[in-house]
Design a protein around this motif. Structure first.
Motif, mmCIF file in Angstrom:
data_model
loop_
_atom_site.group_PDB
_atom_site.id
_atom_site.type_symbol
_atom_site.label_atom_id
_atom_site.label_comp_id
_atom_site.label_asym_id
_atom_site.label_seq_id
_atom_site.Cartn_x
_atom_site.Cartn_y
_atom_site.Cartn_z
ATOM 1 N N MET A 1 3.298 4.967 -0.426
ATOM 2 C CA MET A 1 2.996 3.626 -0.912
ATOM 3 C C MET A 1 1.555 3.296 -0.557
ATOM 4 S SD MET A 1 4.667 0.079 0.535
ATOM 5 C CE MET A 1 4.164 0.275 2.210
ATOM 6 N N ALA A 2 0.828 2.825 -1.523
ATOM 7 C CA ALA A 2 -0.550 2.388 -1.282
ATOM 8 C C ALA A 2 -0.524 0.900 -0.973
ATOM 9 C CB ALA A 2 -1.408 2.670 -2.501
ATOM 10 N N GLU A 3 -0.660 0.573 0.282
ATOM 11 C CA GLU A 3 -0.611 -0.831 0.710
ATOM 12 C C GLU A 3 -1.871 -1.551 0.269
ATOM 13 O OE1 GLU A 3 0.854 -4.278 2.456
ATOM 14 O OE2 GLU A 3 1.898 -2.403 2.196
ATOM 15 N N ASP A 4 -1.705 -2.647 -0.405
ATOM 16 C CA ASP A 4 -2.845 -3.453 -0.844
ATOM 17 C C ASP A 4 -3.390 -4.169 0.388
ATOM 18 O OD1 ASP A 4 -4.660 -5.154 -1.986
ATOM 19 O OD2 ASP A 4 -3.283 -5.978 -3.457
ATOM 20 N N PRO A 5 -4.650 -3.898 0.745
ATOM 21 C CA PRO A 5 -5.205 -4.490 1.956
ATOM 22 C C PRO A 5 -5.457 -5.992 1.832
ATOM 23 C CG PRO A 5 -6.904 -3.286 0.783
ATOM 24 C CD PRO A 5 -5.611 -3.038 0.058
ATOM 25 N N GLN A 6 -5.427 -6.513 0.604
ATOM 26 C CA GLN A 6 -5.720 -7.929 0.404
ATOM 27 C C GLN A 6 -4.575 -8.787 0.949
ATOM 28 O OE1 GLN A 6 -6.452 -9.033 -3.659
ATOM 29 N NE2 GLN A 6 -7.393 -10.938 -3.091
ATOM 30 N N ASN A 7 -4.933 -9.796 1.703
ATOM 31 C CA ASN A 7 -3.970 -10.726 2.259
ATOM 32 C C ASN A 7 -3.344 -11.545 1.131
ATOM 33 O OD1 ASN A 7 -2.588 -12.725 3.674
ATOM 34 N ND2 ASN A 7 -4.208 -12.965 5.179
ATOM 35 N N ALA B 1 0.850 -7.740 -8.139
ATOM 36 C CA ALA B 1 1.262 -6.962 -6.962
ATOM 37 C C ALA B 1 2.783 -6.943 -6.848
ATOM 38 C CB ALA B 1 0.632 -7.542 -5.698
ATOM 39 N N LEU B 2 3.429 -8.068 -7.126
ATOM 40 C CA LEU B 2 4.892 -8.134 -7.094
ATOM 41 C C LEU B 2 5.487 -7.216 -8.159
ATOM 42 C CD1 LEU B 2 7.531 -9.276 -6.053
ATOM 43 C CD2 LEU B 2 7.167 -11.283 -7.519
ATOM 44 N N GLN B 3 4.917 -7.208 -9.341
ATOM 45 C CA GLN B 3 5.404 -6.331 -10.404
ATOM 46 C C GLN B 3 5.270 -4.864 -10.005
ATOM 47 O OE1 GLN B 3 2.913 -7.960 -13.485
ATOM 48 N NE2 GLN B 3 4.565 -9.244 -14.303
ATOM 49 N N GLN B 4 4.175 -4.533 -9.317
ATOM 50 C CA GLN B 4 3.973 -3.157 -8.853
ATOM 51 C C GLN B 4 5.035 -2.790 -7.817
ATOM 52 O OE1 GLN B 4 0.151 -2.380 -7.084
ATOM 53 N NE2 GLN B 4 0.538 -0.209 -6.877
ATOM 54 N N VAL B 5 5.340 -3.705 -6.908
ATOM 55 C CA VAL B 5 6.370 -3.461 -5.901
ATOM 56 C C VAL B 5 7.708 -3.206 -6.584
ATOM 57 C CG1 VAL B 5 7.746 -4.586 -4.093
ATOM 58 C CG2 VAL B 5 5.251 -4.682 -3.996
ATOM 59 N N ASP C 1 11.704 2.831 -9.326
ATOM 60 C CA ASP C 1 11.523 4.274 -9.516
ATOM 61 C C ASP C 1 12.397 5.077 -8.564
ATOM 62 O OD1 ASP C 1 9.723 3.925 -11.562
ATOM 63 O OD2 ASP C 1 7.940 4.293 -10.328
ATOM 64 N N GLY C 2 12.674 4.528 -7.388
ATOM 65 C CA GLY C 2 13.537 5.196 -6.431
ATOM 66 C C GLY C 2 12.930 6.421 -5.769
ATOM 67 N N GLU C 3 11.628 6.582 -5.874
ATOM 68 C CA GLU C 3 10.958 7.757 -5.318
ATOM 69 C C GLU C 3 10.373 7.496 -3.930
ATOM 70 O OE1 GLU C 3 10.968 10.757 -6.837
ATOM 71 O OE2 GLU C 3 12.187 9.850 -8.414
ATOM 72 N N VAL C 4 10.568 6.309 -3.415
ATOM 73 C CA VAL C 4 9.968 5.921 -2.137
ATOM 74 C C VAL C 4 11.004 6.123 -1.024
ATOM 75 C CG1 VAL C 4 8.878 4.006 -0.902
ATOM 76 C CG2 VAL C 4 8.567 4.217 -3.363
ATOM 77 N N PRO C 5 10.596 6.747 0.086
ATOM 78 C CA PRO C 5 11.521 6.907 1.216
ATOM 79 C C PRO C 5 12.047 5.558 1.714
ATOM 80 C CG PRO C 5 9.523 8.202 1.557
ATOM 81 C CD PRO C 5 9.283 7.340 0.358
ATOM 82 N N LEU C 6 13.178 5.593 2.381
ATOM 83 C CA LEU C 6 13.866 4.374 2.816
ATOM 84 C C LEU C 6 12.977 3.435 3.613
ATOM 85 C CD1 LEU C 6 16.413 2.686 3.013
ATOM 86 C CD2 LEU C 6 17.045 4.018 5.040
ATOM 87 N N ASP C 7 12.266 3.932 4.617
ATOM 88 C CA ASP C 7 11.426 3.062 5.445
ATOM 89 C C ASP C 7 10.354 2.363 4.608
ATOM 90 O OD1 ASP C 7 12.864 3.616 7.717
ATOM 91 O OD2 ASP C 7 11.471 5.153 8.440
ATOM 92 N N GLN C 8 9.760 3.116 3.678
ATOM 93 C CA GLN C 8 8.755 2.513 2.809
ATOM 94 C C GLN C 8 9.390 1.531 1.833
ATOM 95 O OE1 GLN C 8 6.681 5.856 1.099
ATOM 96 N NE2 GLN C 8 5.138 5.843 2.720
ATOM 97 N N SER C 9 10.611 1.816 1.394
ATOM 98 C CA SER C 9 11.328 0.887 0.508
ATOM 99 C C SER C 9 11.561 -0.448 1.201
ATOM 100 C CB SER C 9 12.668 1.483 0.072
ATOM 101 O OG SER C 9 12.491 2.588 -0.773
ATOM 102 N N ILE C 10 11.920 -0.385 2.463
ATOM 103 C CA ILE C 10 12.147 -1.621 3.230
ATOM 104 C C ILE C 10 10.845 -2.404 3.351
ATOM 105 C CG2 ILE C 10 12.758 -2.542 5.507
ATOM 106 C CD1 ILE C 10 14.770 -0.139 5.695
ATOM 107 N N ALA C 11 9.756 -1.697 3.667
ATOM 108 C CA ALA C 11 8.447 -2.363 3.778
ATOM 109 C C ALA C 11 8.042 -2.948 2.430
ATOM 110 C CB ALA C 11 7.391 -1.388 4.291
ATOM 111 N N TYR D 1 10.065 -3.914 0.017
ATOM 112 C CA TYR D 1 10.929 -5.067 -0.234
ATOM 113 C C TYR D 1 10.432 -6.295 0.527
ATOM 114 C CZ TYR D 1 14.939 -8.103 -0.549
ATOM 115 O OH TYR D 1 15.751 -9.184 -0.771
ATOM 116 N N GLU D 2 10.058 -6.103 1.784
ATOM 117 C CA GLU D 2 9.563 -7.224 2.591
ATOM 118 C C GLU D 2 8.278 -7.793 2.001
ATOM 119 O OE1 GLU D 2 9.384 -5.315 6.410
ATOM 120 O OE2 GLU D 2 11.454 -5.877 6.901
ATOM 121 N N ARG D 3 7.366 -6.905 1.574
ATOM 122 C CA ARG D 3 6.121 -7.377 0.943
ATOM 123 C C ARG D 3 6.440 -8.088 -0.375
ATOM 124 N NH1 ARG D 3 0.771 -7.409 1.060
ATOM 125 N NH2 ARG D 3 -0.431 -7.101 -0.853
ATOM 126 N N GLY D 4 7.368 -7.532 -1.125
ATOM 127 C CA GLY D 4 7.770 -8.158 -2.385
ATOM 128 C C GLY D 4 8.319 -9.555 -2.169
#
Length: 83
Positions: free
Chosen positions: A1-7, A19-23, A29-39, A41-44
């Motif tokens: 996951m490429a984390e957007d550095p912008q606050n 950014a929400l649409q990208q999340v 897509d389901g290609e993101v590992p579980l830990d990254q999926s949780i992160a 989801y939280e950002r979303g």
């Protein structure tokens, strides 16, 4: 996951929505590992809350045009969404 550095609080509504649409796309897509999926989801959720707050603020600023008995504009009143 490429984390957007912008606050999120520094983003415009349109940037936060993109950014929400990208999340959502990444999660769907389901290609993101579980830990990254949780992160993601939280950002979303934070992005969703920021977008909703901006929409709520915009709605509070909208004014409805008041018409007189002859149907002519006579002023404005705050929009409350109940009409």
């Amino acid at each position: 996951m490429a984390e957007d550095p912008q606050n999120i609080s520094d983003m415009s509504f349109e940037e936060a929505l993109r950014a929400l649409q990208q999340v959502v796309r990444q999660l769907e897509d389901g290609e993101v590992p579980l830990d990254q999926s949780i992160a993601l989801y939280e950002r979303g959720e934070k992005l969703r809350a920021a977008c909703q707050a901006r929409l709520d603020a915009a709605q509070a600023r909208i004014e409805a045009i008041v018409l007189d008995a002859k149907g002519q504009p006579s002023g404005t009143k705050p929009f409350d969404g109940s009409e």
